[in-house]
Design a protein around this motif. Structure first.
Motif, PDB file in Angstrom:
ATOM      1  N   SER A 255       0.834  -1.199   0.000  1.00 21.05           N
ATOM      2  CA  SER A 255       0.000   0.000   0.000  1.00 21.05           C
ATOM      3  C   SER A 255       0.872   1.254   0.000  1.00 21.05           C
ATOM      4  CB  SER A 255      -0.922   0.000   1.230  1.00 21.05           C
ATOM      5  OG  SER A 255      -1.807   1.104   1.190  1.00 21.05           O
ATOM      6  N   GLN A 261      -4.683  10.098  -1.285  1.00 20.37           N
ATOM      7  CA  GLN A 261      -5.214   9.322  -0.160  1.00 20.37           C
ATOM      8  C   GLN A 261      -5.801  10.217   0.925  1.00 20.37           C
ATOM      9  OE1 GLN A 261      -1.660   6.836   0.488  1.00 20.37           O
ATOM     10  NE2 GLN A 261      -2.988   5.054   0.355  1.00 20.37           N
ATOM     11  N   THR A 333       4.366   3.428   3.632  1.00 18.16           N
ATOM     12  CA  THR A 333       3.135   2.639   3.669  1.00 18.16           C
ATOM     13  C   THR A 333       2.012   3.458   4.302  1.00 18.16           C
ATOM     14  OG1 THR A 333       4.369   0.582   3.905  1.00 18.16           O
ATOM     15  CG2 THR A 333       2.042   0.522   4.482  1.00 18.16           C
ATOM     16  N   THR A 335      -2.515   3.270   4.656  1.00 21.57           N
ATOM     17  CA  THR A 335      -3.866   2.856   4.321  1.00 21.57           C
ATOM     18  C   THR A 335      -4.799   3.639   5.238  1.00 21.57           C
ATOM     19  OG1 THR A 335      -5.339   0.947   4.035  1.00 21.57           O
ATOM     20  CG2 THR A 335      -3.876   0.913   5.931  1.00 21.57           C
TER      21      THR A 335
END
Length: 516
Positions: A255, A261, A333, A335
């Motif tokens: 990810s 994002q 990384t 998420t």
């Protein structure tokens, strides 16, 4: 300063506003009973959702460590199998030890942690904007994406609990209410959050930012609170070596971060409540217009939320942007679940905004709370399915395993099938790892690494591809058609052959032969 009494303004008998104030008075008198009732509704929904949701990859990794026979061994396993901090593994270990290894027991820390977070939001706002608006703050997280992590055996539920506890402890310490206990609670809560997840360090942004504003307003530094902030960061020192290793090794992750994002976080996090947001904006507009038409009416006392608490609530909203920035520069990384605590800002600011816009009126608060309560019922008691075993939904794989070993190169699919497969078939499931090939054909290798480190702690059949791949070897590969793994691409690129034997909507069974 406590919020104004619901009856502090005069209204004609029988008006909707007067009825709403009577409801607020009733709720205030029976606050404990109201909280118990809402808690029972939440717990019923959370348990039912947990019972019907199969474990997935990250949860199974956690369970491997948590299923060890004692706490010291579970701690050792957690440190060797998972890059995340070990506190959630230990909490889950205690739950499965007491209640058995099942989908509900393993998720008890998450279920309770999420609800503690909600109760803390209620506690934080109760004295500022009244019980109706505080109940809205309590219920709002349930209708956001954060609720998903109340039924996941990972770090996010406990992390949210410590986030809420730190917020309440900071408020109490600033007001010098039970100050020693509040300072201790603040330090412990911050440490607990960091022992759940490294991104919890971003909790310092709203708390330290709010405290800095408080110090500026008072022209005085509260050294006790800053000392608690410092003590709470102790886990970062303990885990410094692990953090450095994770940052160094996570170069090709599943990810990778990207700027969009930040927007995706809010799109995903608030997707369930788009209708609520429209209602919220309309309610604010209507209450402002109603106030303008009431010039002859004696004004009521506005809610009183200190500037530093408003600043803290607002700073929660910048956490996703800071998390993505940190991921781009440091961790590589990200998420959205890494920044779930940011939704606390929305849950705090939405009722506060309406409370101010309504000028202390109870009716808008009741309508807002009612909308959130409807969301509670829909989310917690709706969309329920029967419990299921994911392996039972893979008839092609089951049939293939009865004939012999099957390679599953997708780490997520492999681990779930291994966990839910009958004991007699588990040894026939094989996972192959090749980090270089995974990076070349898929762009990441961390899932391969995650399964390989489980071998000392679980009876998993996994090996390096180079040891398995002998010239001319034939074997079966089972994979997700929507997300094919690296294995078939490498075999074909190396001169081997692949022939589909069976295929369904999302699965395929392939007979492969390696090049001579």
């Amino acid at each position: 300063m406590p919020a104004a009494s619901p009856a502090s303004r005069s209204e004609p008998p029988g008006s909707l506003e007067n009825d709403a104030r009577q409801i607020a008075l009733f709720f205030a008198r029976h606050q404990a009973a109201i909280l118990v009732f809402v808690t029972l509704v939440y717990l019923a929904g959370a348990v039912l959702h947990a019972r019907t949701k199969p474990f997935w990859y990250d949860e199974i990794i956690t369970l491997v460590a948590a299923s060890e026979p004692d706490l010291p061994t579970a701690l050792k396993a957690a440190q060797q199998t998972d890059a995340s901090p070990p506190l959630p593994h230990l909490l889950i270990h205690l739950c499965v030890r007491w209640f058995g290894t099942n989908e509900v027991a393993a998720r008890i820390p998450a279920i309770l942690g999420f609800w503690i977070f909600c109760l803390c939001l209620f506690r934080f706002t109760r004295r500022r904007i009244g019980i109706l608006y505080a109940l809205t703050a309590l219920l709002l997280p349930i209708v956001t994406e954060a609720y998903s992590y109340s039924v996941e055996a990972r770090a996010y539920g406990p992390e949210l609990a410590f986030c809420g506890l730190a917020l309440v402890a900071w408020q109490s310490a600033a007001e010098r209410r039970r100050r020693r206990w509040a300072l201790a609670g603040l330090a412990v809560s911050l440490a607990g959050a960091l022992l759940c997840h490294y991104y919890a360090v971003l909790l310092y942004v709203p708390l330290a930012g709010g405290e800095a504003l408080r110090a500026y307003r008072a022209r005085k530094v509260d050294w006790g609170i800053w000392a608690a902030f410092g003590i709470g960061a102790a886990p970062l020192i303990w885990r410094a070596a692990t953090i450095a290793t994770v940052i160094h090794e996570f170069k090709h992750t599943w990810s990778p971060p990207y700027v969009a994002q930040v927007f995706e976080f809010w799109d995903t996090g608030l997707q369930r409540i788009l209708s609520f947001l429209v209602f919220l904006l309309l309610l604010i507009a209507v209450t402002i217009l109603m106030r303008r038409k009431e010039e002859k009416e004696p004004p009521g006392e506005l809610p009183s939320v200190p500037d530093h608490e408003l600043a803290a609530a607002a700073l929660f909203l910048v956490i996703p942007a800071l998390a993505v920035m940190g991921a781009l520069l440091v961790t590589h990384t990200f998420t959205p679940r890494y920044a779930e605590m940011a939704l606390a800002g929305f849950a705090l600011l939405a009722p506060i905004a309406v409370a101010y816009g309504a000028g202390g009126r109870a009716l808008p608060g009741f309508l807002l709370m009612l909308a959130a309560a409807v969301g509670l019922g829909i989310v917690t008691l709706g969309d329920l399915e029967a419990p299921r075993n994911p392996f039972d939904g893979e008839p092609i794989l089951r049939q293939a395993l009865t004939d012999g070993p099957v390679v599953i190169p997708d780490g997520q699919l492999f681990l779930q099938m291994w966990y839910y497969a009958p004991q007699s078939l588990k040894p026939r499931l094989l996972f192959l790892a090749d980090s270089a090939a995974a990076v070349r054909y898929m762009g990441f290798d961390t899932i391969d690494d995650g399964i390989m480190v489980l071998r000392p702690w679980a009876r998993i059949s996994a090996m390096e591809y180079s040891r398995f791949a002998t010239p001319g070897r034939e074997f079966l590969v089972y994979q997700n058609t929507l997300r094919p793994a690296w294995l078939l691409q490498k075999i074909v690129a190396d001169g081997g052959s692949a022939e589909i034997r069976k295929i369904s909507t999302i699965r395929e069974l392939v007979r492969v032969r390696l090049a001579q």
